[in-house]
Scaffold this motif. Structure first.
Motif, short mmCIF file in Angstrom:
data_model
loop_
_atom_site.label_atom_id
_atom_site.label_comp_id
_atom_site.label_asym_id
_atom_site.label_seq_id
_atom_site.Cartn_x
_atom_site.Cartn_y
_atom_site.Cartn_z
N LEU A 43 0.84 -1.21 0.00
CA LEU A 43 0.00 0.00 0.00
C LEU A 43 0.86 1.25 0.00
O LEU A 43 0.61 2.20 -0.76
CB LEU A 43 -0.92 -0.01 1.22
N LEU A 44 1.91 1.25 0.82
CA LEU A 44 2.82 2.39 0.86
C LEU A 44 3.55 2.55 -0.47
O LEU A 44 3.79 3.68 -0.92
CB LEU A 44 3.83 2.22 2.00
N ALA A 45 3.89 1.42 -1.10
CA ALA A 45 4.56 1.48 -2.41
C ALA A 45 3.63 2.10 -3.45
O ALA A 45 4.06 2.89 -4.29
CB ALA A 45 4.97 0.07 -2.84
N LEU A 46 2.34 1.74 -3.38
CA LEU A 46 1.37 2.32 -4.31
C LEU A 46 1.25 3.82 -4.11
O LEU A 46 1.21 4.59 -5.08
CB LEU A 46 0.00 1.65 -4.11
N LEU A 47 1.23 4.25 -2.85
CA LEU A 47 1.16 5.68 -2.56
C LEU A 47 2.41 6.41 -3.08
O LEU A 47 2.31 7.51 -3.63
CB LEU A 47 1.01 5.90 -1.06
N ALA A 48 3.57 5.78 -2.91
CA ALA A 48 4.82 6.38 -3.40
C ALA A 48 4.81 6.49 -4.92
O ALA A 48 5.24 7.50 -5.49
CB ALA A 48 6.02 5.56 -2.93
N LEU A 49 4.29 5.44 -5.59
CA LEU A 49 4.23 5.45 -7.06
C LEU A 49 3.29 6.54 -7.56
O LEU A 49 3.64 7.31 -8.46
CB LEU A 49 3.76 4.08 -7.56
N GLY A 92 21.93 10.56 -11.91
CA GLY A 92 22.57 10.94 -10.66
C GLY A 92 22.39 9.89 -9.58
O GLY A 92 23.36 9.49 -8.91
N ILE A 93 21.16 9.42 -9.39
CA ILE A 93 20.90 8.41 -8.36
C ILE A 93 21.56 7.09 -8.73
O ILE A 93 22.13 6.39 -7.88
CB ILE A 93 19.38 8.23 -8.16
N THR A 142 14.54 19.91 -9.46
CA THR A 142 14.25 19.49 -8.09
C THR A 142 13.09 18.51 -8.07
O THR A 142 13.13 17.48 -7.38
CB THR A 142 13.91 20.71 -7.21
N LYS A 143 12.06 18.82 -8.85
CA LYS A 143 10.93 17.89 -8.95
C LYS A 143 11.35 16.57 -9.59
O LYS A 143 10.85 15.50 -9.21
CB LYS A 143 9.80 18.53 -9.76
N ALA A 144 12.26 16.62 -10.55
CA ALA A 144 12.75 15.40 -11.18
C ALA A 144 13.44 14.50 -10.15
O ALA A 144 13.25 13.28 -10.15
CB ALA A 144 13.72 15.73 -12.31
N LEU A 145 14.22 15.10 -9.25
CA LEU A 145 14.87 14.32 -8.20
C LEU A 145 13.84 13.71 -7.24
O LEU A 145 13.96 12.55 -6.84
CB LEU A 145 15.84 15.21 -7.41
N GLN A 180 12.21 10.65 -8.90
CA GLN A 180 13.04 9.44 -8.91
C GLN A 180 13.25 8.88 -7.52
O GLN A 180 13.29 7.66 -7.33
CB GLN A 180 14.39 9.75 -9.58
N LEU A 181 13.35 9.74 -6.51
CA LEU A 181 13.50 9.25 -5.14
C LEU A 181 12.23 8.53 -4.69
O LEU A 181 12.30 7.50 -4.00
CB LEU A 181 13.82 10.41 -4.21
N LEU A 182 11.07 9.05 -5.07
CA LEU A 182 9.81 8.38 -4.73
C LEU A 182 9.70 7.02 -5.43
O LEU A 182 9.22 6.04 -4.85
CB LEU A 182 8.62 9.27 -5.10
N GLN A 183 10.19 6.95 -6.67
CA GLN A 183 10.13 5.68 -7.38
C GLN A 183 11.11 4.67 -6.79
O GLN A 183 10.81 3.48 -6.71
CB GLN A 183 10.40 5.91 -8.86
N VAL A 184 12.28 5.15 -6.38
CA VAL A 184 13.22 4.27 -5.68
C VAL A 184 12.60 3.79 -4.36
O VAL A 184 12.72 2.61 -4.01
CB VAL A 184 14.55 5.01 -5.42
#
Length: 257
Positions: free
Chosen positions: A48-54, A137-138, A187-190, A193-197
């Motif tokens: 569920l948390l992964a879905l919210l992050a996605l 970068g990540i 900044t939004k791009a970072l 990607q951090l949320l997807q990671v």
């Protein structure tokens, strides 16, 4: 007018039909028994948390694209832009190379707002470039944490920093992007990607995958980078070929599509 009315009538059922066919084709390749067993052993809270992050990553991503559209003279309402973004994602699921959704967005915006296709294409191209920069970068940082790769961390990090400087100089020179737009969008791009990671970390945790997750996360980011290039549907074939040449391929080969 009659043709338009007919199209509005059949459009939603047609979308449902196409989605149903695609889901059917996917589920034909899945062992339902294994999925059920995996489901019973998994932590649903992490899923569920992964879905919210996605979902959160996609909302931020649509906001990033909106910044570029505004910089090109097209100020879209937030909700309209978000709906258009998700619609583009839907088309990217089955159109070649993951660019079909972008083409549809350009067509729709050009027809509705009478904006030059060149400016719309430029905004979408810049959106992809910012995502590419953030993913690289990540991925560079994760690359330095893979123990099996015997390469001083200073080398990839320095190359990335030099590339970033060159990239931002070219961005200002050839795309007429202000510093404020560049900082905001990247900044939004970072964040995207951090949320997807984070999403991948939560999924791996839900599946009780053995840590560390570094190799899995690096694989995910490199596959995403390769998918930006229109070689195949989603770029999966060249992505797998590249990844399987890495020295640590044996650790995460089973995670590849």
């Amino acid at each position: 007018m009659r043709k338009r009315a007919i199209w509005h009538t059949i459009k939603t059922p047609l979308k449902i039909l196409v989605t149903g066919i695609l889901l059917y084709l996917v589920f034909r390749k899945i062992d339902i028994g294994q999925v059920q067993e995996l489901y019973r052993q998994s932590n649903l809270l992490y899923f569920l948390l992964a879905l919210l992050a996605l979902v959160g990553s996609q909302v931020v991503s649509s906001s990033r694209l909106r910044v570029f559209f505004k910089a090109k003279g097209l100020a879209l309402p937030f909700l309209y832009n978000l709906k258009l973004y998700f619609l583009g994602m839907f088309y990217n699921l089955f159109l070649p190379a993951g660019i079909g959704g972008d083409a549809y967005k350009i067509y729709l915006l050009r027809v509705r707002f009478q904006k030059p296709a060149r400016k719309l294409l430029s905004a979408i191209f810049l959106d992809r470039l910012s995502g590419f920069w953030a993913m690289t970068g990540i991925a560079t940082l994760l690359f330095t944490q893979i123990a099996e790769i015997k390469l001083p961390a200073l080398i990839p990090v320095s190359l990335y920093m030099i590339g970033s400087v060159v990239y931002f100089v070219l961005l200002r020179r050839f795309f007429d992007i202000s510093s404020r737009v560049a900082v905001t969008s990247h900044t939004k791009a970072l964040v995207v990607q951090l949320l997807q990671v984070l999403c991948i970390v939560l999924i791996l945790s839900a599946l009780n995958t053995e840590q560390p997750f570094t190799a899995y996360l690096f694989t995910f980011l490199v596959s995403s980078l390769v998918s930006l290039f229109p070689f195949t549907v989603g770029g999966l074939v060249p992505g797998n070929t590249f990844l399987c040449r890495l020295p640590t391929c044996s650790q995460w080969k089973s995670t590849l599509p």
